[in-house]
Design a protein around this motif. Sequence first.
Motif, short mmCIF file in Angstrom:
data_model
loop_
_atom_site.label_atom_id
_atom_site.label_comp_id
_atom_site.label_asym_id
_atom_site.label_seq_id
_atom_site.Cartn_x
_atom_site.Cartn_y
_atom_site.Cartn_z
N TYR A 41 31.88 43.23 35.48
CA TYR A 41 32.20 43.87 36.75
C TYR A 41 33.02 45.16 36.61
O TYR A 41 32.78 46.12 37.33
CB TYR A 41 32.95 42.88 37.65
CG TYR A 41 32.19 41.60 37.93
CD1 TYR A 41 30.79 41.62 38.12
CD2 TYR A 41 32.83 40.38 38.01
CE1 TYR A 41 30.09 40.46 38.36
CE2 TYR A 41 32.14 39.21 38.27
CZ TYR A 41 30.77 39.25 38.44
OH TYR A 41 30.08 38.10 38.69
N GLU A 42 33.98 45.19 35.70
CA GLU A 42 34.79 46.40 35.52
C GLU A 42 33.93 47.56 35.01
O GLU A 42 34.03 48.68 35.51
CB GLU A 42 35.93 46.12 34.55
CG GLU A 42 37.01 45.20 35.09
CD GLU A 42 37.92 45.90 36.10
OE1 GLU A 42 37.71 47.10 36.39
OE2 GLU A 42 38.84 45.23 36.62
N LEU A 99 34.85 42.26 42.28
CA LEU A 99 36.15 42.26 41.60
C LEU A 99 37.27 41.71 42.49
O LEU A 99 38.44 41.73 42.11
CB LEU A 99 36.50 43.68 41.15
CG LEU A 99 35.79 44.12 39.85
CD1 LEU A 99 35.95 45.61 39.63
CD2 LEU A 99 36.32 43.33 38.66
N GLY A 100 36.90 41.23 43.68
CA GLY A 100 37.89 40.63 44.56
C GLY A 100 38.73 41.64 45.33
O GLY A 100 39.73 41.26 45.96
N ARG A 101 38.33 42.88 45.33
CA ARG A 101 39.09 43.92 46.04
C ARG A 101 38.47 44.06 47.43
O ARG A 101 37.83 45.04 47.78
CB ARG A 101 39.05 45.22 45.23
CG ARG A 101 39.78 45.05 43.91
CD ARG A 101 39.40 46.03 42.83
NE ARG A 101 39.77 47.42 43.17
CZ ARG A 101 39.67 48.44 42.31
NH1 ARG A 101 39.26 48.21 41.06
NH2 ARG A 101 40.00 49.65 42.67
N LEU A 157 38.07 37.51 34.27
CA LEU A 157 38.36 38.29 35.47
C LEU A 157 39.84 38.64 35.64
O LEU A 157 40.18 39.49 36.48
CB LEU A 157 37.89 37.52 36.72
CG LEU A 157 36.41 37.17 36.79
CD1 LEU A 157 36.12 36.38 38.05
CD2 LEU A 157 35.54 38.41 36.73
N ASP A 192 44.56 37.57 38.69
CA ASP A 192 44.74 37.90 40.11
C ASP A 192 43.44 37.95 40.90
O ASP A 192 43.47 38.27 42.10
CB ASP A 192 45.45 39.26 40.24
CG ASP A 192 46.90 39.19 39.82
OD1 ASP A 192 47.46 38.07 39.81
OD2 ASP A 192 47.48 40.25 39.50
N HIS A 193 42.32 37.66 40.29
CA HIS A 193 41.06 37.67 41.03
C HIS A 193 41.03 36.50 42.03
O HIS A 193 41.48 35.39 41.70
CB HIS A 193 39.88 37.55 40.06
CG HIS A 193 38.55 37.88 40.67
ND1 HIS A 193 37.91 37.07 41.59
CD2 HIS A 193 37.72 38.94 40.47
CE1 HIS A 193 36.76 37.61 41.94
NE2 HIS A 193 36.62 38.75 41.28
N TRP A 246 38.72 34.54 42.91
CA TRP A 246 38.04 33.37 42.37
C TRP A 246 39.00 32.58 41.48
O TRP A 246 39.00 31.34 41.50
CB TRP A 246 36.82 33.78 41.54
CG TRP A 246 35.71 34.38 42.35
CD1 TRP A 246 35.67 34.55 43.69
CD2 TRP A 246 34.49 34.88 41.84
NE1 TRP A 246 34.48 35.14 44.06
CE2 TRP A 246 33.73 35.35 42.94
CE3 TRP A 246 33.94 35.00 40.57
CZ2 TRP A 246 32.46 35.92 42.81
CZ3 TRP A 246 32.67 35.56 40.42
CH2 TRP A 246 31.94 36.02 41.53
#
Length: 1008
Positions: free
Chosen positions: A670-671, A709-711, A899, A902-903, A905
């Motif tokens: 993902y990054e 990425l959970g953002r 990940l 802090d993600h 998930w």
Amino acid sequence: MVDQRRSGGTGAAGDRGGQNGPEHFLVVFPGYHRPWANWIAQRLEAHGRRVTLQRWDPPREVPLEEALGDLLLSTGRVLLVLNDWFFELGPRAPGEWNDVLRGYVADQAERFAAVNLTNRQLPPATAVLEPVSLWGTGEDEAEERLLGRLGIEYRRGAGRRSPAVSSRFPNTPPEIWGEVPRRNGRFTGRDDLLTELQSRLTEAERGNSACTLLGMSGIGKTQIAAEYAHRFSTDYDVIWWVNSDDRNIQRDRFGELAAELGLHSGSEPGERIRAVRDALRRGEPYSRWLVIFDGWDDTEGANVLLPHGPGHTIVTSRNRGWGDHTDVLEVPSFDRAESTAYLMRRAPHITSAQADEVAAEFSDVPLPLVQAASWLGESRMEVPEYLRMVREGRLSAVDEPVGDGFPHSSLTSWSILINRLRRTQPQAVEVLSLCASFAPGRIPLGLARAYPQADLPEDLRWMSTDLPAWTRALDTLVNYSVLTRESRGPVNTEMGPHQETVHMHRLVHDIVSRLTNDEHRDAHRKAVRTLLAEADPGNPLDSRQWPQYAELLPHLEPSGALSSRNSRVQAAVLNCLRYCVRSGEFTAGTRLAEKIRNYWTTFMDPLDQQMIDLTTQQTNLLLAAGSNREAYELGRALRDRLRAAQPRDELGELSVNSGLAGSLRRLGRYEEALELQRQVLEDAERLLGGNELISLSARHNLGVGLRLLGRYREAYELDQETLSRRESVLRARHITTLNSGNAIAHGLRLLGLYRDAVARQEPVVRLHVQILGPLHPQTLSARKQLALARRREGGFPQDVGMLMDSLMEQMEQVQGRTHYTTLSFINDYGNYQREHGDLARAKDLIAEAEAGYRALLGPAHPVATGMLANTGLVMQAAGDRGEAMSMFESALAGLTATLGADHPWVLGCALNASGGRNFNGRVADAADLSRDTLRRSRRVLGDEHPLTLSCQTALAGDLRALREHEEADKVEADALLTLTRTLGAQHPHTLSARQRNRPYWDFEAYLG
């Protein structure tokens, strides 16, 4: 040949047959006119008469007078259903019918009557029967004439029944008639086979009435299916013919029935197919339907296309595998009587013994017999000379067997025909050679006239300028049974020469290809490539053009278009590939892309624009099919070449990098994907501007990367901007604008704003259904988002369950059970089932989804790792707390490694792991993890996010277990207050927290 039915009528009538009771009629008909016989029987029965139907085709060895005498063994009168074909049965020696009519029939005239169904000339002595003409009449007029001839008082409307329970008047076509081949006026025999086929279809279990006509090439399967459609047409309201030699044409053709049925479906082929199958299954708007799949040899996809319901399905095939899907009826060769009868009708100058010899030479196989009969009838050649030429011919080019049991001697027969045409009708051979450069089956031959500007070779230019020669050449080939003309209507509606479509049997195509392999072959294949390029509509994104692309697609490879160096042809090939991407034909498109690459790499520079375009489309196809690693490797190889090239091709790099970013997202990197996607957006806006379609897509995909990425807040704000731009530039109803609407609702749900997500998504779904149809893949995605938002909103779980149940079935139909989009919903549905009490089903669904993702993505992929959380929740619900904790800890460790801590998930997995520790007595460890998770969740998601509040509730439970009641009560009270304010006092999360149930988090598998 006898096919009898006795019926009792109502009402009194004199018995002219010598018995008490209603008057009796024996209706005698050739099988060809079964619809008329059925209608006549119905009308006589409606007027109180008894009727027996008798199909009649006496062997020519039986004297005609004796055969007619057998009919008089019946009581009552004999009604003959006549046309010119009736007098060709047998066939009989010239003059035999006239002799018997003048003698025997004239002596028994009071026992015989007749109706005439043709305007063609009958034997002169037919006058003794005083036949009443029903040719070209309407139903009321025909009934009045029939009854008048038989001396029965006509009562208008007597006994009329609903069309749903009776046969229609034969001159009234079905409501829908779809491209059934023209009726073969020379169709011979097969009456018992057709009767058996009808019996199997009508006696089959309701809903599963399907029969496959199975046999080798050239055995007559297509002709039998077409004759069945015509012969029994009055029993159906819908008859739809589907050419199935090519999968794309098959799917498009079957899907076209949606419009004919008046169904509201989208333009994507799979969506139309599903709508058609559903309508046929329900029998609405028509329950009496017949669908014929001609030439369907590959049983793959049978479960997706084969309809079920109150109607009937016929398949013609060479594949015995159809026995696993349908009833199977073997199609044998002609019996000898059928072979000789056919030969003698087509070539009246040959004797019975000669016909028998020719039939034996070709093993009674219909296709070579048709060609032999055509040759003998047209040339008037004597049989001994013809057979000598066949037996002594030496054809070095065709020494290898044709296969399928086809008689090798027929090759010589075809050679004789083609050699003669070269001498007498060379233009017919040129048309034949051109056809051999297309694929077998349906050939859009009219392209040769539709595009006079095409650069045709000199020997073919006459086709676009000389209409009489064109017509003569086609008529010759049709007369010799080499080609058949295709028609789109129930009657022989003539099309313009530029629309001419013919059908060449695959076996004929094979033979003709060998026998016309001369110096013109390369030029003719080039001509076909040119015509295909001219016929390219130029816009594969327009669903209205998809039927034309489907028709062009099978001819690309046989014509050599895939290996062409002509840029116009290459553009047409790429447009056909784009059609596969857009229409959802991912399997066919993937195969086509690989073939194109195999050809182009032999002569094309890897950095040519066509190769870059090919890679872009192939990447799209591979990703759509779930082949993520293959898509990535393909894009990476091209990117490395582009980077090393001078000067730089920035637009090429933009295209390839966009595909690579998508591949990286699917691979769980993902990054890297986000970094590359930012570069794609920057390059697109610099090179093209911010409001171009490519730039807007790049902006949308950046939002996808941020979500993965959970953002969530950043993604939502970016999606809002993308939606605003798309609404301004592309308008609200554009498909990509609709997709931005999906992204907005998804973002709202991930932010915990469940009611807002439902309110936003409901109109988005309505627009999707209105514009794309309910079963378009993007519509299904929109409906899934709405179902998940409603589940989180917590309103009516039973309604959500019914919605998810129907959506589950439809997603499986669209993409298949193992596709990543279906696996995602299987997982979602499993979570719902676990939450609402069906633990056994939840266990099966979650296990299926986990295994599917591991096979598709590998065990280390974040999605495959996240699935362990759901497996743990099922175990925990079943009471296996030790194994559940192991699953939770594995998911937490795996996702933290890939990940970061802090993600969202990872935070969800930590919530589950703290619960597992608590339930297994590790209370202090649980409290430490809960405290750390709450701190991280507040920083990442905010104090009021539902996941944060769940972490807060979990911490209160752990503190209470540690007897730290004062802190526990304070943490719990604060969580309840916030839950009540944000979600409401009656929301399931609020009620569960108030009841001090341990909160959990279930994983949604999302690939972007």
